[in-house]
Design an enzyme around this catalytic site. Structure first.
Site, PDB file in Angstrom:
ATOM      1  N   ASP A  99       0.823  -1.207   0.000  1.00 39.27           N
ATOM      2  CA  ASP A  99       0.000   0.000   0.000  1.00 39.27           C
ATOM      3  C   ASP A  99       0.860   1.260   0.000  1.00 39.27           C
ATOM      4  O   ASP A  99       0.475   2.281  -0.578  1.00 39.27           O
ATOM      5  CB  ASP A  99      -0.930   0.003   1.216  1.00 39.27           C
ATOM      6  CG  ASP A  99      -2.092  -0.966   1.062  1.00 39.27           C
ATOM      7  OD1 ASP A  99      -2.326  -1.428  -0.066  1.00 39.27           O
ATOM      8  OD2 ASP A  99      -2.750  -1.271   2.076  1.00 39.27           O
ATOM      9  N   ASP A 203      -1.748  14.202  22.026  1.00 36.48           N
ATOM     10  CA  ASP A 203      -0.538  13.822  21.289  1.00 36.48           C
ATOM     11  C   ASP A 203      -0.614  14.233  19.829  1.00 36.48           C
ATOM     12  O   ASP A 203       0.336  13.996  19.074  1.00 36.48           O
ATOM     13  CB  ASP A 203      -0.310  12.313  21.372  1.00 36.48           C
ATOM     14  CG  ASP A 203       0.143  11.868  22.757  1.00 36.48           C
ATOM     15  OD1 ASP A 203       0.598  12.740  23.517  1.00 36.48           O
ATOM     16  OD2 ASP A 203       0.033  10.668  23.065  1.00 36.48           O
ATOM     17  N   ALA A 215      -6.430   2.939   7.894  1.00 38.06           N
ATOM     18  CA  ALA A 215      -5.008   2.963   8.241  1.00 38.06           C
ATOM     19  C   ALA A 215      -4.801   3.525   9.644  1.00 38.06           C
ATOM     20  O   ALA A 215      -5.414   3.056  10.606  1.00 38.06           O
ATOM     21  CB  ALA A 215      -4.251   3.770   7.178  1.00 38.06           C
TER      22      ALA A 215
END
Length: 326
Positions: A99, A203, A215
């Protein structure tokens, strides 16, 4: 030595060619000039290029290697072009790799409107969905015009500092604001279409396309989006609050992230895990849909939910039956 496939291909417009040992098309291929792309310097990729080139030449196709892909093979290549010259010269681009290779090719080829087909030599294979063992029987129907296609949009980002543009990038999957190597939280403000949404300490933040929803965004707790959906998703990374949740936005939304002037670190913007841009406190990051998208070509039986079952380990049907896409 060249690799030749003898397996019967289920394509109504094909004939067996004894000279090439391939099933070949009766008529002119739907795609006549094929560009080959790849970036993984491993023997498996080279073997697939070998098999693919032999097969395409047997169909009467013209084969053009992209410059980087030509360096991966150990035989003489007749035609080589830089990817910037593919527009107008190539009808279909076939990417051999994982990918990541498809993402890289997509970013470079987006403005040319050349459709992309993937041969999977990586791990998951959400985008490169043809097995290397099935090149002949899966690619032949595509050349005959029997395929599915999906239009995918990509994201663009720009970073401005004191009104001056300091960086730009493209992403097929996601654009991520993150602290880099530091483990300290950052502070920022989020705006959508000019309206204030929230300030946050976390974060970082992921802005993902439907393509990228399988993903990094998925790992961070984001939702799956159907690939053709005109939407994007904003997913916080470890927010310092229990009520911060992913937000799905319409595809035309313009997202603005303002890096807090109170930050002691210099967060990074990363596009598809590839290009990094360092920001400073006070910088403004703008994310929107890019004017050009990509077209992905799939075998006719391609099914998003079947792929999710296979790649994500979803449960099969309770009655044990299989349909044509399993």
């Amino acid at each position: 030595s060249r690799y030749y496939a003898l397996k019967r291909v289920h394509c109504r417009v094909s004939l067996y060619n004894r000279r090439s040992s391939f099933w070949t098309l009766k008529n002119m291929p739907h795609f006549q000039c094929i560009g080959l792309l790849g970036s993984l310097a491993v023997s498996e990729v080279r073997d697939s290029f070998n098999k693919l080139e032999s097969f395409l030449l047997a169909q009467g196709c013209e084969v053009i290697y992209e410059e980087q892909a030509a360096k991966l093979v150990d035989w003489s290549v007749d035609k080589v072009l830089p990817i910037e010259a593919f527009s107008g010269a190539v009808d279909l681009a076939i990417v051999v790799g994982g990918d990541g290779s498809m993402l890289s090719a997509s970013r470079k080829i987006a403005e040319s409107n050349i459709p992309l087909l993937g041969i999977n030599r990586g791990r998951l294979g959400f985008l490169t969905d043809i097995s290397p063992d099935e090149i002949a029987e899966r690619v032949l129907p595509v050349l005959a015009g029997d395929f599915k296609k999906t239009d995918r949009f990509i994201l663009e980002t720009s970073i401005t500092r004191n009104g001056e543009l300091i960086g730009e990038g493209l992403a097929v999957n996601e654009i991520v604001l993150h602290p880099g190597q530091s483990v300290r939280m950052m502070a920022f403000e989020l705006y959508v279409d000019g309206e204030f949404v929230y300030s946050q300490r976390s974060d970082g933040l992921i802005v993902a396309t439907p393509t990228g929803s399988t993903a990094y965004a998925l790992s961070a707790g984001g939702p799956l989006l159907c690939p053709e959906l005109d939407a994007m998703v904003v997913v916080p990374l470890n927010p310092h609050t229990l009520n911060s949740r992913p937000i799905a936005l319409h595809g035309q939304a313009e997202i603005e992230i303002r890096v807090s002037a109170r930050n002691e670190l210099h967060p990074l913007i990363t596009c598809d895990g590839h290009d990094d841009y360092q920001t400073e406190p006070g910088d403004i990051i703008t994310i929107r849909k890019h004017p050009h998208g990509i077209v992905l070509i799939h075998p006719k039986d391609h099914n998003f939910y079947s792929i999710c079952r296979s790649k994500l380990g979803w449960g099969s049907r309770l009655d044990g039956k299989k349909n044509n896409n399993d």
